[in-house]
Design an enzyme around this catalytic site. Structure first.
Site, PDB file in Angstrom:
ATOM      1  N   HIS A  78       0.810  -1.219   0.000  1.00  0.00           N
ATOM      2  CA  HIS A  78       0.000   0.000   0.000  1.00  0.00           C
ATOM      3  C   HIS A  78       0.846   1.273   0.000  1.00  0.00           C
ATOM      4  O   HIS A  78       0.307   2.369  -0.136  1.00  0.00           O
ATOM      5  CB  HIS A  78      -0.993  -0.005   1.176  1.00  0.00           C
ATOM      6  N   ASP A 123      -0.018  -7.561   1.474  1.00  0.00           N
ATOM      7  CA  ASP A 123       0.530  -6.219   1.630  1.00  0.00           C
ATOM      8  C   ASP A 123       2.053  -6.233   1.724  1.00  0.00           C
ATOM      9  O   ASP A 123       2.638  -5.956   2.774  1.00  0.00           O
ATOM     10  CB  ASP A 123      -0.095  -5.547   2.863  1.00  0.00           C
ATOM     11  N   GLN A 210       1.556   6.467  12.248  1.00  0.00           N
ATOM     12  CA  GLN A 210       1.684   7.093  10.936  1.00  0.00           C
ATOM     13  C   GLN A 210       3.146   7.161  10.504  1.00  0.00           C
ATOM     14  O   GLN A 210       4.006   7.582  11.262  1.00  0.00           O
ATOM     15  CB  GLN A 210       1.131   8.533  10.950  1.00  0.00           C
ATOM     16  N   GLY A 211       3.400   6.758   9.292  1.00  0.00           N
ATOM     17  CA  GLY A 211       4.753   6.821   8.756  1.00  0.00           C
ATOM     18  C   GLY A 211       5.592   5.582   8.984  1.00  0.00           C
ATOM     19  O   GLY A 211       6.736   5.520   8.540  1.00  0.00           O
ATOM     20  N   ASP A 212       5.059   4.584   9.680  1.00  0.00           N
ATOM     21  CA  ASP A 212       5.801   3.345   9.915  1.00  0.00           C
ATOM     22  C   ASP A 212       5.461   2.248   8.915  1.00  0.00           C
ATOM     23  O   ASP A 212       6.116   1.203   8.888  1.00  0.00           O
ATOM     24  CB  ASP A 212       5.545   2.820  11.324  1.00  0.00           C
ATOM     25  N   SER A 213       4.420   2.447   8.113  1.00  0.00           N
ATOM     26  CA  SER A 213       4.019   1.434   7.132  1.00  0.00           C
ATOM     27  C   SER A 213       5.212   0.934   6.327  1.00  0.00           C
ATOM     28  O   SER A 213       6.074   1.708   5.920  1.00  0.00           O
ATOM     29  CB  SER A 213       3.001   2.019   6.148  1.00  0.00           C
TER      30      SER A 213
END
Length: 266
Positions: A78, A123, A210-213
């Site tokens: 993603h 994913d 947020q931002g660790d994906s």
């Protein structure tokens, strides 16, 4: 119920700009999702030391990743677009401080997204770098379920609180495995047990955000070496009680990842 832990989806491709003097988050033009949830920095973490996790990668679209081989970064599907040539991504490696003068920056030249990815499961993705990075250790992936339990390490440059800003320094934390039945119950059956692995505390407080994906979840193997067992995927907010982080279960996709890597030249 899909709440990606990335800037790409819920924060409308907000850009993290690393300059000589500051790390700034450019506000997105789009609003947050109607239910008010946010995407997944490491909440409840502490600062990593230089060289502690040499395989960690920061990606310019606001995601994390791990150095799978000198030319390939393993991240979340993603976080990227469709499979094909792509020179728009910059990978930052070799420094816990994104502003460090010793950091390595390399552009991408190709993206390989998991075949059949449609936003639910599968994913994972590989990003091929334009030039190999041969001075840093890579992170092997689990090829069986032998390490898919216990206590895991998470790390990233994401937010330290739900809805917070990205971080300049790499943070780390440890989270315990949550079994599939408990995780599925918490998420109302939205977990794909064969493809996803959950980790976190029932009381919350420690999580990716947020931002660790795309970043790795990893642990020590039988030889005391780091091995990757998960990829930061999604979750309901960040570090909320009874909502553990949901990670792509690397062991389930190990052969497909290896095949994708082979197609890109390893």
């Amino acid at each position: 119920m899909v709440r990606w832990r990335t800037l790409t989806g819920l924060l409308a491709a907000a850009l993290v700009a690393v300059t000589a003097g500051s790390l700034t988050l450019t506000a997105p033009a789009a609003a947050a999702p109607p239910d008010g949830t946010m995407t997944p920095n490491v909440v409840g973490g502490t600062r990593a030391t230089q060289g502690e996790f040499p395989f960690m990668v920061r990606l310019s679209m606001g995601c994390g990743g791990a150095l799978y081989s000198p030319r390939l970064v393993l991240t979340a599907a993603h976080c990227v677009g469709a499979t094909g040539a792509n020179t728009s991504i910059t990978a930052t490696l070799g420094a816990v401080d994104l502003q460090s003068s010793s950091r390595i920056t390399v552009r991408s030249n190709y993206v390989y997204r998991a075949p059949g990815y449609n936003g639910s499961g599968k994913d994972w993705a590989l990003i091929r770098l334009a030039t190999p990075v041969t001075t840093l250790a890579t992170l092997p992936i689990a090829t069986s379920g032998a390490y898919d339990s216990g206590t895991f390490t998470i790390a990233g440059w994401g937010a330290v609180r739900e809805g917070g800003a990205q971080q300049r320094y790499l943070l780390k934390a440890t989270v315990p495995f949550v079994n599939d039945s408990v995780c599925s119950s918490n998420y109302g059956g939205d977990i794909i047990p064969a493809e996803e692995i959950c980790a976190g505390y029932a009381s919350g407080g420690t999580d990716t955000c947020q931002g660790d994906s795309g970043g790795p979840m990893f642990r020590r193997d039988a030889s005391n070496a780091w091995i990757q067992v998960g990829i930061v995927s999604w979750g309901n907010g960040c570090a909320r009680p009874d909502y553990p982080g949901v990670y792509t279960q690397v062991s389930y996709f190990a052969s497909a990842i290896a095949a994708g890597a082979a197609s890109l030249g390893g």
